[in-house]
Design a protein around this motif. Structure first.
Motif, mmCIF file in Angstrom:
data_model
loop_
_atom_site.group_PDB
_atom_site.id
_atom_site.type_symbol
_atom_site.label_atom_id
_atom_site.label_comp_id
_atom_site.label_asym_id
_atom_site.label_seq_id
_atom_site.Cartn_x
_atom_site.Cartn_y
_atom_site.Cartn_z
ATOM 1 N N ILE A 28 0.809 -1.148 -0.010
ATOM 2 C CA ILE A 28 0.032 0.043 0.058
ATOM 3 C C ILE A 28 1.079 1.198 0.022
ATOM 4 O O ILE A 28 0.517 2.121 -0.572
ATOM 5 N N VAL A 29 1.948 1.228 0.871
ATOM 6 C CA VAL A 29 2.874 2.283 0.996
ATOM 7 C C VAL A 29 3.540 2.609 -0.427
ATOM 8 O O VAL A 29 3.663 3.858 -0.995
ATOM 9 N N LYS A 30 3.928 1.480 -1.103
ATOM 10 C CA LYS A 30 5.018 1.774 -2.269
ATOM 11 C C LYS A 30 3.972 1.465 -3.543
ATOM 12 O O LYS A 30 4.899 1.456 -4.637
ATOM 13 N N SER A 31 2.920 1.247 -3.444
ATOM 14 C CA SER A 31 2.056 1.077 -4.637
ATOM 15 C C SER A 31 2.277 0.005 -5.445
ATOM 16 O O SER A 31 2.365 0.060 -6.817
ATOM 17 N N LEU A 32 2.660 -1.146 -4.825
ATOM 18 C CA LEU A 32 2.912 -2.517 -5.501
ATOM 19 C C LEU A 32 1.683 -3.219 -5.748
ATOM 20 O O LEU A 32 0.376 -2.669 -5.209
ATOM 21 N N ALA A 33 1.652 -4.315 -6.492
ATOM 22 C CA ALA A 33 0.489 -5.066 -6.978
ATOM 23 C C ALA A 33 0.292 -6.075 -5.781
ATOM 24 O O ALA A 33 1.233 -6.869 -5.129
ATOM 25 N N ILE A 34 -0.935 -6.038 -5.297
ATOM 26 C CA ILE A 34 -1.129 -6.725 -4.220
ATOM 27 C C ILE A 34 -1.571 -8.178 -4.518
ATOM 28 O O ILE A 34 -1.293 -8.866 -3.685
ATOM 29 N N SER A 35 -2.024 -8.219 -5.632
ATOM 30 C CA SER A 35 -2.313 -9.728 -6.168
ATOM 31 C C SER A 35 -1.122 -10.659 -6.135
ATOM 32 O O SER A 35 -1.243 -11.956 -5.933
ATOM 33 N N ASP A 36 0.013 -10.058 -6.659
ATOM 34 C CA ASP A 36 1.391 -10.896 -6.273
ATOM 35 C C ASP A 36 1.698 -11.276 -4.851
ATOM 36 O O ASP A 36 1.962 -12.441 -4.756
ATOM 37 N N ILE A 37 1.214 -10.393 -3.990
ATOM 38 C CA ILE A 37 1.685 -10.591 -2.444
ATOM 39 C C ILE A 37 0.593 -11.883 -1.990
ATOM 40 O O ILE A 37 0.915 -12.786 -1.380
ATOM 41 N N ILE A 38 -0.804 -11.682 -2.373
ATOM 42 C CA ILE A 38 -1.876 -12.630 -2.101
ATOM 43 C C ILE A 38 -1.450 -13.968 -2.571
ATOM 44 O O ILE A 38 -1.547 -15.005 -1.806
#
Length: 68
Positions: A28-38
């Motif tokens: 959220i802080v670095k505006s990355l893709a959340i789908s990869d983390i999930i």
């Protein structure tokens, strides 16, 4: 020995959850893709379930005190 392994499995679940929460915050802080983390965290949970299935015969993520 079984109790120690179940406690270790619970510890792995806690570690995966902390990784998930930290990674979501970082994304959220670095505006990355959340789908990869999930998907990475889902793989961690799957690995824990497979570990439990191989050792104990049940694909679970958390053992209650009464089950130990």
């Amino acid at each position: 020995m079984k109790t120690i392994l179940k406690q270790f499995a619970n510890l792995l679940t806690i570690a995966a959850t902390l990784f998930f929460v930290g990674s979501i915050g970082n994304a959220i802080v670095k505006s990355l893709a959340i789908s990869d983390i999930i998907s990475e965290v889902a793989f961690c949970y799957l690995a824990i379930a497979v570990f439990n299935y191989i050792l104990f015969g049940s694909a679970t993520l958390w053992y209650m005190k009464k089950d130990m």
